[in-house]
Design a protein around this motif. Structure first.
Motif, short mmCIF file in Angstrom:
data_model
loop_
_atom_site.label_atom_id
_atom_site.label_comp_id
_atom_site.label_asym_id
_atom_site.label_seq_id
_atom_site.Cartn_x
_atom_site.Cartn_y
_atom_site.Cartn_z
N MET A 1 0.82 -1.21 0.00
CA MET A 1 0.00 0.00 0.00
C MET A 1 0.86 1.26 0.00
O MET A 1 0.45 2.30 -0.51
CB MET A 1 -0.90 0.04 1.25
N LEU B 1 -8.97 -0.81 -11.26
CA LEU B 1 -9.31 0.53 -11.78
C LEU B 1 -10.82 0.72 -11.75
O LEU B 1 -11.32 1.76 -11.32
CB LEU B 1 -8.78 0.67 -13.21
N ARG C 1 -12.20 1.34 -8.33
CA ARG C 1 -12.00 2.73 -7.92
C ARG C 1 -12.95 3.64 -8.68
O ARG C 1 -13.51 4.58 -8.11
CB ARG C 1 -10.55 3.15 -8.19
N ALA C 2 -13.15 3.36 -9.98
CA ALA C 2 -14.04 4.20 -10.79
C ALA C 2 -15.47 4.11 -10.30
O ALA C 2 -16.25 5.04 -10.44
CB ALA C 2 -13.95 3.79 -12.26
N GLY D 1 -16.16 4.07 -7.34
CA GLY D 1 -16.20 4.89 -6.14
C GLY D 1 -16.07 4.11 -4.84
O GLY D 1 -16.37 4.63 -3.78
N LEU D 2 -15.61 2.85 -4.94
CA LEU D 2 -15.43 2.08 -3.71
C LEU D 2 -14.33 2.72 -2.87
O LEU D 2 -13.33 3.18 -3.40
CB LEU D 2 -15.02 0.65 -4.04
N PRO D 3 -14.51 2.75 -1.54
CA PRO D 3 -13.45 3.28 -0.69
C PRO D 3 -12.19 2.40 -0.80
O PRO D 3 -12.30 1.21 -1.12
CB PRO D 3 -14.03 3.22 0.72
N GLU D 4 -11.05 3.00 -0.53
CA GLU D 4 -9.78 2.30 -0.75
C GLU D 4 -9.72 0.98 0.04
O GLU D 4 -9.15 -0.01 -0.44
CB GLU D 4 -8.62 3.22 -0.37
N HIS E 1 -10.41 -6.46 -2.32
CA HIS E 1 -10.44 -7.19 -3.59
C HIS E 1 -9.03 -7.60 -4.02
O HIS E 1 -8.80 -8.72 -4.46
CB HIS E 1 -11.06 -6.32 -4.69
N MET F 1 -11.05 12.10 -13.31
CA MET F 1 -11.69 11.32 -12.24
C MET F 1 -10.76 11.04 -11.07
O MET F 1 -11.15 10.38 -10.11
CB MET F 1 -12.20 9.98 -12.79
N LEU G 1 -8.15 9.08 -11.08
CA LEU G 1 -7.88 7.64 -11.04
C LEU G 1 -6.46 7.30 -11.47
O LEU G 1 -6.12 6.13 -11.58
CB LEU G 1 -8.86 6.89 -11.94
N ARG H 1 -13.26 10.30 -4.52
CA ARG H 1 -13.70 8.92 -4.66
C ARG H 1 -15.21 8.81 -4.49
O ARG H 1 -15.87 8.04 -5.19
CB ARG H 1 -12.97 8.04 -3.63
N CYS I 1 -16.90 9.60 -7.63
CA CYS I 1 -16.76 8.57 -8.67
C CYS I 1 -17.90 7.57 -8.54
O CYS I 1 -18.20 7.10 -7.46
CB CYS I 1 -15.45 7.81 -8.52
N ASP J 1 -13.95 -8.24 -10.43
CA ASP J 1 -13.12 -9.13 -9.61
C ASP J 1 -13.50 -10.58 -9.93
O ASP J 1 -14.64 -10.97 -9.71
CB ASP J 1 -13.37 -8.82 -8.13
N PHE K 1 -22.23 1.44 -0.70
CA PHE K 1 -21.38 2.56 -0.36
C PHE K 1 -22.03 3.89 -0.73
O PHE K 1 -22.04 4.83 0.06
CB PHE K 1 -20.02 2.41 -1.04
N HIS K 2 -22.59 3.95 -1.95
CA HIS K 2 -23.11 5.24 -2.41
C HIS K 2 -24.46 5.58 -1.81
O HIS K 2 -24.77 6.73 -1.58
CB HIS K 2 -23.21 5.25 -3.94
#
Lengths: 310, 285
Positions: free
Chosen positions: A126, A210, A213-214, A216-219, A225, B55, B57, B84, B87, B103, B118-119
C-alpha cells in the motif's frame, strides 16, 4: 470435482511408492553393515558369528526386494519395526511420542508466518516505495539471506543469555515456543512478505482494480479485492510451507533441544538407527505429497474459474 | 445554464527517473449538461489518460495540472476521499474490457451491491434488491440468477450491459465511456451502442465517449475532440469536425476512415453487381 480429486489421488500412488522406495534404498546404500551397527550401538563387540546371527534376526539375509516389500507392507500398517538402540521401543511409538512437539512448534510458527507476512505485505504494497516499504524490503532481504541456525544462536545469546528473558531450550510452557518458532518462521515470513507484496502490486494493475476505484469504492474495499486475489495465487506457496515447517524443524529442534521428531531423527542418524531414519524419511515424503495434494484440491475448490473446468 | 464540466489547460505528466515526461498537454473542453462529447484518437494518444486524470484515477507517479471544474467543484484539488465519493455517483465510467473489469473471485451481485451500499448507504439485502432492479432495467432475463454468477460465466456483452446497468442506477450527471465497444463482436457492439444512445436520449446524463471508431461516434456525439500524441489537435461541433476537419491529423483520421468506407462500399457494390449478373442471390454466394 470428484473426478479431479480421484485422479489426483490415483496420481499420488506411484509418487508415494517412489518415495517409499527411495526412503528404503537410500538408507541401505550407506556403506556400513546394519547388522554390525546394530551390535555396536548396543556395545557388543561384533564377531563374524554374531553379525551373522544379528543379520538373520533383522531379516537382512533375505533378498533386497523381499525386504523392501515386507518393509512397505509393515509400514502401511504403521509398523516400522523396533529401534536398534532400544529394543523395547517401537519406531512408531517413538515417532508418536515426538510428533506432538514438532506439530505444535510448526503450528505456532505457521501462525507467526501468516500473522506477520500478510499485514507486512499489505502495508508494504500500500505504501509502495515509502520509507516503511524500503525498510520491510531490507528486512526481507536479510531474513532470506540469514541461515536460521545462525539466527537461532544469535537469538539465544541475546534473549536467553544476555537479557535472560526466555529459556534457552526445552519445552517449558509458552515462553519456550517464542525463540524456536521465531527462527523457524523467519525465512518463511521473508519469502511470503515478498511474494504477497509483489503479487498485490501486480494485481493492482488489473483493470478490475481501476473499475473498483471508478465505481467509487473506498480504498479499504479496493484493497480487500486486491488482497483476496493476491492470496488466491499465494495460497499454493503458503500451503506448502506447512510440510516445510514440519520437516525443516530438525535444525531448530536440535539447537533448542526441542523434543520433536527432528531431534529424534538426528540422534537416529548419529546412532545409525536405520528403522527410525527410514520411517522419518518416509513420513516426511508422505507429508509433502499429501500437503501438495490438499493444497491443489483446496485451491481448485476456492477458485470459481477452476470449479467450472472440473 | 452553466457548463457541467469545464476542463482548462489539463496537463498529465509521469515522473520517471529521467525527470517528468509529459503525456497529455493543453486539453481544453466544455461539456454542457445533457451534452455528448467524443474524444477521437489513435491508441496511446492520451484519450483515456485525460478522462482518468479528471476522475482522479491516475496512480502515484502522475502529476495532473490545469483546471477541471465539475458542477462548481474544482476536481483536481478535491481531497482523494471526496473525489472517490464522486466517482460512480456523479461521474461514472464504463470500461473498455468488460471481461477483466470485475473481480474474478466475486459474484456479480456482490460487486454491484457493494457499489450501491457505499453510495446509497443501504443494507446488504436492499443493495441486492437494487442490483436486481438494475439488471431488469437493462432488460436482462433472469436477473436474480445473473447476480449469483462469477464474471467468467458471463459473456463480454452481458458484462458490458451489467456495467451500464450499474452505472445508470446511480444516475450520474456524467458517464465516461472508454471505448466500450472495442472488445466486443459487431452484433454485441450494436446492442451496446443502442444502450448508449438510450442514455443519450434520456437527457439526464452527459456523455464522454472515447473511441477510435468514427462510425460509432457519429451516432452519439454533438461535440468532438481529436487527440494526437497527447495533444488536442481539434475541438468543435461534431458535424464541423467530421465534415470539415481543420487540423492535418483530424483530416488524416477522417479521410482514412472515409476511404475505407468507400472502398468497402465499392467492393460490396461490385460484389452485388457480379452476383446479379450470375443471377444468384448474395446470401448464396
Amino acid at each position: 470435482m470428484r473426478r479431479y480429486v480421484l485422479s489426483r489421488l490415483l496420481a499420488a500412488v506411484p509418487l508415494l511408492l517412489g518415495v517409499s522406495f527411495l526412503a528404503f534404498v537410500l538408507v541401505t546404500l550407506i556403506p556400513a553393515d546394519p547388522a554390525e551397527v546394530a551390535l555396536r550401538v548396543n556395545e557388543i563387540i561384533p564377531s563374524p558369528e554374531l553379525i551373522e546371527l544379528q543379520r538373520k534376526e533383522l531379516g537382512l539375509d533375505q533378498p533386497f526386494w523381499e525386504r523392501y516389500v515386507r518393509w512397505l507392507g509393515n509400514s502401511l500398517r504403521l509398523d516400522f519395526g523396533h529401534s536398534y538402540t532400544n529394543h523395547h521401543r517401537t519406531v512408531a511409538g517413538e515417532l508418536g511420542r515426538c510428533l506432538p512437539a514438532t506439530l505444535s512448534l510448526a503450528g505456532v510458527s505457521l501462525l507467526f508466518v501468516v500473522g506477520a507476512s500478510i499485514p507486512l505485505a499489505v502495508a508494504s504494497a500500500m505504501t509502495r516505495d515509502s520509507l516503511f516499504d524500503r525498510l520491510v524490503r531490507t528486512l526481507v532481504f536479510f531474513g532470506t539471506a540469514m541461515p536460521n541456525y545462525w539466527v537461532a544462536f544469535l537469538a539465544i545469546w541475546l534473549f536467553a543469555v544476555h537479557f535472560d528473558l526466555l529459556p534457552t531450550g526445552g519445552d517449558e510452557g509458552w515462553r519456550s515456543y517464542l525463540l524456536p518458532a521465531f527462527t523457524l518462521s523467519m525465512t518463511y515470513i521473508s519469502t511470503y512478505v515478498r511474494l504477497i507484496r509483489n503479487t498485490m502490486l501486480a494485481v493492482m494493475q488489473e483493470p478490475f482494480v481501476l473499475y473498483a476505484r471508478a465505481r467509487g469504492l473506498p480504498e479499504a474495499a479496493v484493497v480487500r479485492h486486491v488482497l483476496k486475489n493476491s492470496l488466491q495465487s499465494s495460497l499454493t506457496a503458503l500451503g506448502m510451507s506447512v510440510p516445510q515447517l514440519i520437516a525443516g524443524s530438525f535444525v531448530v529442534e536440535n539447537i533448542f533441544a526441542w523434543p520433536g521428531v527432528g531431534r529424534l531423527c538426528v540422534s537416529a542418524i548419529f546412532n545409525r538407527d536405520y528403522p527410525v531414519i527410514q520411517a522419518y524419511v518416509l513420513m516426511m515424503g508422505v507429508l509433502f505429497i499429501v500437503c501438495n495434494l490438499l493444497v491443489d484440491i483446496i485451491s481448485a475448490m476456492i477458485d470459481p474459474r477452476r470449479q467450472a473446468e472440473l | 445554464m452553466s457548463a457541467l464540466l469545464t476542463v482548462r489547460g489539463l496537463d498529465v505528466a509521469l515522473k520517471t527517473k529521467k525527470g517528468a515526461r509529459t503525456l497529455v498537454s493543453g486539453v481544453d473542453f466544455t461539456l454542457e449538461p445533457g451534452g455528448a462529447m467524443g474524444i477521437l484518437g489513435e491508441s496511446g494518444s492520451g484519450k483515456s489518460l485525460t478522462c482518468r486524470a479528471v476522475m482522479g484515477l491516475l496512480g502515484e507517479g502522475f502529476t495532473v495540472s490545469g483546471r477541471a471544474e465539475f458542477q462548481d467543484r474544482e476536481l483536481l484539488s478535491l481531497p482523494p476521499k471526496a473525489m472517490r465519493a464522486l466517482c460512480g455517483r456523479e461521474i461514472a465510467m464504463i470500461m473498455q474490457h468488460p471481461l477483466t473489469s470485475f473481480d474474478p473471485l466475486c459474484v456479480i451481485g456482490d460487486q454491484m451491491a457493494e457499489t450501491f451500499r457505499f453510495h446509497l448507504e443501504t443494507s446488504r439485502e436492499a443493495a441486492w434488491e437494487i442490483a436486481r432492479d438494475a439488471l431488469a432495467a437493462m432488460r436482462i432475463a433472469d436477473p436474480g440468477h445473473i447476480l449469483t454468477l462469477y464474471p467468467h460465466q458471463l459473456s463480454g456483452g452481458m458484462l458490458q450491459r451489467v456495467m451500464i446497468g450499474l452505472t445508470l442506477t446511480l444516475r450520474p450527471a456524467l458517464v465516461i465511456a472508454d471505448e466500450p465497444t472495442t472488445a466486443l463482436d459487431s452484433v454485441t457492439q450494436f446492442e451496446i451502442m443502442k444502450e448508449l444512445v438510450r442514455i443519450r436520449e434520456s437527457g439526464r446524463t452527459s456523455l464522454i465517449f472515447i473511441s477510435h471508431d468514427l462510425g460509432a461516434m457519429r451516432m452519439l456525439v454533438d461535440t468532438a475532440l481529436v487527440m494526437h500524441q497527447g495533444r488536442q489537435v481539434e475541438y468543435g461541433p461534431a458535424q464541423a469536425v467530421f465534415n470539415r476537419p481543420q487540423s492535418d491529423h483530424a483530416r488524416y483520421l477522417i479521410e482514412t476512415r472515409n476511404a475505407l468506407t468507400s472502398r468497402f462500399l465499392a467492393y460490396a457494390g461490385r460484389r452485388a453487381g457480379l452476383d446479379r449478373e450470375r443471377g444468384c442471390c448474395r446470401a448464396a454466394g
